[in-house]
Design a protein around this motif. Structure first.
Motif, PDB file in Angstrom:
ATOM      1  N   ARG A 203       0.237 -11.188   2.914  1.00 32.91           N
ATOM      2  CA  ARG A 203       1.498 -10.591   2.442  1.00 32.91           C
ATOM      3  C   ARG A 203       1.509 -10.286   0.951  1.00 32.91           C
ATOM      4  O   ARG A 203       2.348  -9.510   0.484  1.00 32.91           O
ATOM      5  N   ASP A 204       0.583 -10.858   0.198  1.00 33.75           N
ATOM      6  CA  ASP A 204       0.536 -10.557  -1.238  1.00 33.75           C
ATOM      7  C   ASP A 204      -0.103  -9.189  -1.510  1.00 33.75           C
ATOM      8  O   ASP A 204      -0.034  -8.683  -2.632  1.00 33.75           O
ATOM      9  N   SER A 205      -0.712  -8.607  -0.488  1.00 35.99           N
ATOM     10  CA  SER A 205      -1.299  -7.270  -0.620  1.00 35.99           C
ATOM     11  C   SER A 205      -0.324  -6.216  -0.098  1.00 35.99           C
ATOM     12  O   SER A 205       0.533  -6.511   0.743  1.00 35.99           O
ATOM     13  N   GLN A 206      -0.478  -5.005  -0.580  1.00 36.67           N
ATOM     14  CA  GLN A 206       0.316  -3.882  -0.070  1.00 36.67           C
ATOM     15  C   GLN A 206      -0.403  -3.313   1.143  1.00 36.67           C
ATOM     16  O   GLN A 206      -1.509  -2.792   1.032  1.00 36.67           O
ATOM     17  N   ASP A 227      -3.875  -1.569   0.162  1.00 35.69           N
ATOM     18  CA  ASP A 227      -4.034  -0.603  -0.924  1.00 35.69           C
ATOM     19  C   ASP A 227      -5.197  -0.929  -1.851  1.00 35.69           C
ATOM     20  O   ASP A 227      -5.646  -0.077  -2.615  1.00 35.69           O
ATOM     21  N   ASP A 228      -5.679  -2.171  -1.787  1.00 40.53           N
ATOM     22  CA  ASP A 228      -6.850  -2.515  -2.592  1.00 40.53           C
ATOM     23  C   ASP A 228      -8.147  -2.372  -1.784  1.00 40.53           C
ATOM     24  O   ASP A 228      -9.147  -3.016  -2.071  1.00 40.53           O
ATOM     25  N   GLU A 229      -8.061  -1.518  -0.730  1.00 37.54           N
ATOM     26  CA  GLU A 229      -9.220  -1.102   0.069  1.00 37.54           C
ATOM     27  C   GLU A 229      -9.862  -2.245   0.845  1.00 37.54           C
ATOM     28  O   GLU A 229     -11.063  -2.212   1.131  1.00 37.54           O
ATOM     29  N   LYS A 230      -9.055  -3.226   1.211  1.00 37.04           N
ATOM     30  CA  LYS A 230      -9.544  -4.285   2.092  1.00 37.04           C
ATOM     31  C   LYS A 230      -9.245  -3.909   3.543  1.00 37.04           C
ATOM     32  O   LYS A 230      -8.207  -3.326   3.841  1.00 37.04           O
ATOM     33  N   ILE A 231     -10.188  -4.245   4.401  1.00 32.67           N
ATOM     34  CA  ILE A 231     -10.074  -3.900   5.825  1.00 32.67           C
ATOM     35  C   ILE A 231     -10.156  -5.187   6.648  1.00 32.67           C
ATOM     36  O   ILE A 231     -11.116  -5.953   6.538  1.00 32.67           O
TER      37      ILE A 231
END
Length: 310
Positions: A203-206, A227-231
């Motif tokens: 939840r801390d990521s967009q 949004d930081d390109e994590k999958i």
């Protein structure tokens, strides 16, 4: 907060089941109904006590919600038991794009279903002068449908097909059907809840995109991109045995076919994991069993109960 999460929390606060496996099993049947459910009683007993003994009242409500229109009910039945793809549901229900589309729009406007849009890219030939193979060109990208309340899907999966028997107080075939298909039926709700749990933990990521992924050749239960390109790639198993390393290999193969490198593979299992798989868990592999879903019902109160089905 999603409607499903609200319903899940509401069910928990209303009934306080002993454990999360029970919560998920009973929620998959009664979720969204808004009635008190004694989860210490067998689920089949409660189906008879709460649903079959109140069949007339519930059926009247269902008819009101669907305008007692046959196309609406046929489509809900097809969506409940099928692969959730809109075109295949039309075919199963004996509907065309016209009357099927009208029924789909009505059910969506009524709030009984929501559309899960495909993230499949249209096929293109590597050679712009060359036509695609016929089998590829004929493939239609199809969106899928989710029920907004587990109980509505339960009704059209198990209750509606046995209406004649139920009116005659003959429940034998219904309960045989339920015993045979309960785990398979519950799997979809478990998959939706698993996505909620994954998104809670990141939840801390967009989150840019989240949901299941499907195309002509591959289906993945959860594909979440931030949004930081994590999958994050997830698979869910609502079965009565532990998940082993073979499931990890399957999802790795799917990632290779999709040409993606996941930041983390996430596996969800009703009954936990083999020791070999547990030893592999860490930054690249997250494992969640039923008890971990308690994170979704932390710090809630009776005041959070929402208006539900009846």
């Amino acid at each position: 907060m999603s409607k499903l999460l609200n319903q899940f929390r509401s069910f928990y606060v209303r009934n306080y089941p002993d454990d999360m496996e029970t919560q998920i099993d009973y929620f998959a049947v009664f979720g969204g109904l808004g009635w008190d459910v004694d989860t210490t009683k067998p689920i089949s007993y409660l189906i008879e006590e709460l649903i079959l003994q109140n069949f007339s009242t519930l059926n009247e409500k269902i008819e009101e919600l669907t305008l007692n229109e046959s196309n609406n009910k046929r489509l809900l039945r097809a969506l409940a038991i099928g692969d959730r793809r809109i075109f295949s549901a039309f075919k199963r229900a004996g509907l065309n794009n016209g009357n099927g589309g009208a029924a789909l729009n009505f059910l969506q406007e009524k709030g009984l279903i929501s559309i899960e849009y495909s993230r499949e890219e249209p096929a293109q030939s590597l050679n712009p002068k060359k036509k695609l193979k016929r089998s590829i060109a004929r493939h239609r990208i199809s969106h899928k449908v989710l029920f907004t309340q587990p109980f509505i899907r339960f009704w059209f999966y198990f209750i509606a097909p046995h209406t004649k028997d139920i009116l005659e107080k003959n429940y034998e075939n219904l309960f045989k059907d339920f015993a045979l298909k309960q785990n398979s039926y519950t799997s979809l709700v478990y998959e939706e809840l698993s996505e909620l749990l994954l998104n809670y933990h990141i939840r801390d990521s967009q989150i840019l995109s989240s949901g299941s992924y499907w195309d002509a050749n591959i289906e993945i239960d959860i594909l979440t991109i931030t949004d930081d390109e994590k999958i994050y790639v997830g698979e869910c198993k609502w079965t009565n045995h532990q998940v082993n390393k073979k499931e990890l290999h399957k999802i790795q193969e799917k990632c290779e076919k999709l040409e993606i490198t996941p930041t983390q593979i996430v596996l969800f299992s009703k009954r936990g994991f083999s020791k070999e798989l547990t030893n592999l868990s860490g930054k690249d592999l997250a494992l969640y069993s039923s008890s971990d879903f308690a994170a979704l019902v932390k710090n809630i109160s009776k005041e959070e109960l929402l208006e539900e089905f009846i």
